[in-house]
Design a protein around this motif. Structure first.
Motif, PDB file in Angstrom:
ATOM      1  N   THR A 172      -2.078  10.541  16.187  1.00 27.40           N
ATOM      2  CA  THR A 172      -1.278  10.295  17.640  1.00 27.40           C
ATOM      3  C   THR A 172      -0.309   8.949  16.713  1.00 27.40           C
ATOM      4  N   GLY A 173      -0.339   8.581  15.635  1.00 26.35           N
ATOM      5  CA  GLY A 173       0.612   7.568  15.412  1.00 26.35           C
ATOM      6  C   GLY A 173       0.098   7.320  13.604  1.00 26.35           C
ATOM      7  N   ILE A 174       1.111   6.891  12.797  1.00 27.00           N
ATOM      8  CA  ILE A 174       0.517   7.212  11.297  1.00 27.00           C
ATOM      9  C   ILE A 174       1.438   5.210  11.486  1.00 27.00           C
ATOM     10  N   HIS A 175       1.010   4.339  10.548  1.00 26.25           N
ATOM     11  CA  HIS A 175       1.564   3.381  10.683  1.00 26.25           C
ATOM     12  C   HIS A 175       1.516   2.424   8.999  1.00 26.25           C
ATOM     13  N   PRO A 176       1.817   2.116   8.245  1.00 29.19           N
ATOM     14  CA  PRO A 176       1.682   1.185   6.856  1.00 29.19           C
ATOM     15  C   PRO A 176       0.772   0.751   7.179  1.00 29.19           C
ATOM     16  N   GLU A 177       0.552   0.006   8.354  1.00 33.07           N
ATOM     17  CA  GLU A 177      -0.550  -1.426   8.031  1.00 33.07           C
ATOM     18  C   GLU A 177      -1.263  -0.810   8.389  1.00 33.07           C
ATOM     19  N   THR A 178      -1.839   0.114   9.382  1.00 25.32           N
ATOM     20  CA  THR A 178      -3.007   0.827  10.616  1.00 25.32           C
ATOM     21  C   THR A 178      -3.299   1.944  10.120  1.00 25.32           C
ATOM     22  N   GLY A 179      -2.541   2.731   9.570  1.00 22.90           N
ATOM     23  CA  GLY A 179      -2.690   3.970   8.673  1.00 22.90           C
ATOM     24  C   GLY A 179      -2.736   5.218   9.670  1.00 22.90           C
ATOM     25  N   ALA A 180      -3.815   6.221   9.667  1.00 18.57           N
ATOM     26  CA  ALA A 180      -2.894   7.681  10.823  1.00 18.57           C
ATOM     27  C   ALA A 180      -4.499   6.797  12.076  1.00 18.57           C
ATOM     28  N   PRO A 220      -6.920   5.665   6.122  1.00 19.22           N
ATOM     29  CA  PRO A 220      -5.614   4.714   5.557  1.00 19.22           C
ATOM     30  C   PRO A 220      -4.647   5.596   4.936  1.00 19.22           C
ATOM     31  N   LEU A 221      -4.035   5.111   5.035  1.00 17.01           N
ATOM     32  CA  LEU A 221      -2.835   6.182   4.074  1.00 17.01           C
ATOM     33  C   LEU A 221      -3.333   6.199   2.716  1.00 17.01           C
ATOM     34  N   ASP A 222      -4.169   5.998   2.283  1.00 18.30           N
ATOM     35  CA  ASP A 222      -4.221   6.561   0.843  1.00 18.30           C
ATOM     36  C   ASP A 222      -5.412   7.629   1.116  1.00 18.30           C
ATOM     37  N   LYS A 223      -5.719   7.745   1.854  1.00 20.48           N
ATOM     38  CA  LYS A 223      -6.738   9.427   1.912  1.00 20.48           C
ATOM     39  C   LYS A 223      -5.934  10.216   2.345  1.00 20.48           C
ATOM     40  N   LEU A 224      -4.619   9.917   2.055  1.00 16.86           N
ATOM     41  CA  LEU A 224      -3.929  11.178   2.894  1.00 16.86           C
ATOM     42  C   LEU A 224      -2.969  12.158   1.670  1.00 16.86           C
ATOM     43  N   ALA A 225      -3.409  12.947   1.101  1.00 13.18           N
ATOM     44  CA  ALA A 225      -2.643  14.182  -0.205  1.00 13.18           C
ATOM     45  C   ALA A 225      -1.130  13.394   0.326  1.00 13.18           C
ATOM     46  N   THR A 226      -0.769  14.308   1.991  1.00 12.33           N
ATOM     47  CA  THR A 226       0.713  15.145   1.889  1.00 12.33           C
ATOM     48  C   THR A 226       1.199  14.333   3.438  1.00 12.33           C
ATOM     49  N   LEU A 227       2.385  13.646   3.393  1.00 13.91           N
ATOM     50  CA  LEU A 227       2.946  13.334   4.709  1.00 13.91           C
ATOM     51  C   LEU A 227       3.770  14.762   4.405  1.00 13.91           C
ATOM     52  N   VAL A 228       4.030  15.298   5.554  1.00 16.90           N
ATOM     53  CA  VAL A 228       4.888  16.337   6.146  1.00 16.90           C
ATOM     54  C   VAL A 228       5.925  15.066   7.170  1.00 16.90           C
TER      55      VAL A 228
END
Length: 251
Positions: A172-180, A220-228
């Protein structure tokens, strides 16, 4: 300044800057930090922002019921989903999370694609029932009506036995501080479990989810391979996401 005026200003600053730091905002207005924190608590209670340590972030708009979310940014979801569908290669095993964007992704899989799609979304399974060359595996369990996905112990046990190539995560959201993030603790746990069972995790995010936050961390963001994301999003906005690790695909 009246309480209602402060709350309106808080929402305006969140929309403009993407965050509120309680201490500095209180100093700017010449009021106590406790006053601002109280305003933030009341706004969070009404679902108008997401409190974090030291302040607040914009709340995700993706908190409406499933039928209402299907109508939100439908053309943007279709465009992103069409592009995301091309990331699936022949004979891959792919887990499609629930959600209206991933439902669009299922609708736009090429008719010639040979792949196995695993999902705990009955809506996605039904959508793929008539695909000529995609095998569909449906995970059962207790239905979480808000997202139209199965959850619970039965779902977790089945997911634990899966090893897939790609996971298209819904958030529902993605933010640099909180991740997905998402709005339900159990749903967040199921999503993390799926991610652990897949080689790569991909998030397809409409503009309204970028910079927004919900209460429960998925990854967290570093666990995502790709953001579309949408091609119109400025690089300055995407810079902290790219720095965190995921490849950014703009479409």
């Amino acid at each position: 300044m009246l309480t209602s005026e402060r709350k309106t200003l808080i929402q305006q600053v969140l929309q403009r800057d993407g965050r509120i730091v309680a201490k500095s905002f209180a100093e700017e207005l010449g009021v106590s930090e406790d006053t601002i924190r109280r305003d933030l608590r009341e706004l969070a209670k009404d679902g108008l922002l997401q409190r974090v340590h030291g302040g607040a972030l914009p709340s995700s708009p993706a908190v409406a019921d499933y039928r209402a979310r299907e109508q939100m940014a439908s053309s943007a979801k279709e465009k992103l989903a069409r592009a995301a569908a091309t990331l699936i290669k022949p004979r891959q095993i792919v887990f499609l999370d629930g959600g209206t964007t991933n439902l669009q992704l299922a609708r736009h899989l090429p008719q010639t694609l040979q792949a196995t799609i695993i999902t705990h979304s009955p809506s996605i399974a039904v959508e793929l029932a008539h695909h000529p060359s995609v095998e569909v595996e449906l995970i059962g369990g207790r239905l979480f009506k808000h997202s139209i996905v199965s959850m619970g112990a039965v779902s977790a046990e089945a997911i634990s036995g899966i090893h897939a190539d790609l996971f298209f995560l819904g958030a529902t959201g993605i933010h640099p501080e909180t991740g997905a993030t998402t709005g339900n603790r159990e749903e967040a746990a199921i999503k993390r479990l799926i991610a652990r069972q897949c080689a790569e995790t991909i998030l397809v995010a409409t503009e309204d989810k970028i910079g927004a936050a919900s209460p429960y961390l998925i990854l967290p963001l570093d666990k995502l391979a790709t953001l579309v994301v949408d091609a119109d999003l400025p690089d300055t906005l995407l810079k902290p996401y790219r720095a965190a690790g995921p490849a950014i695909v703009k479409v």
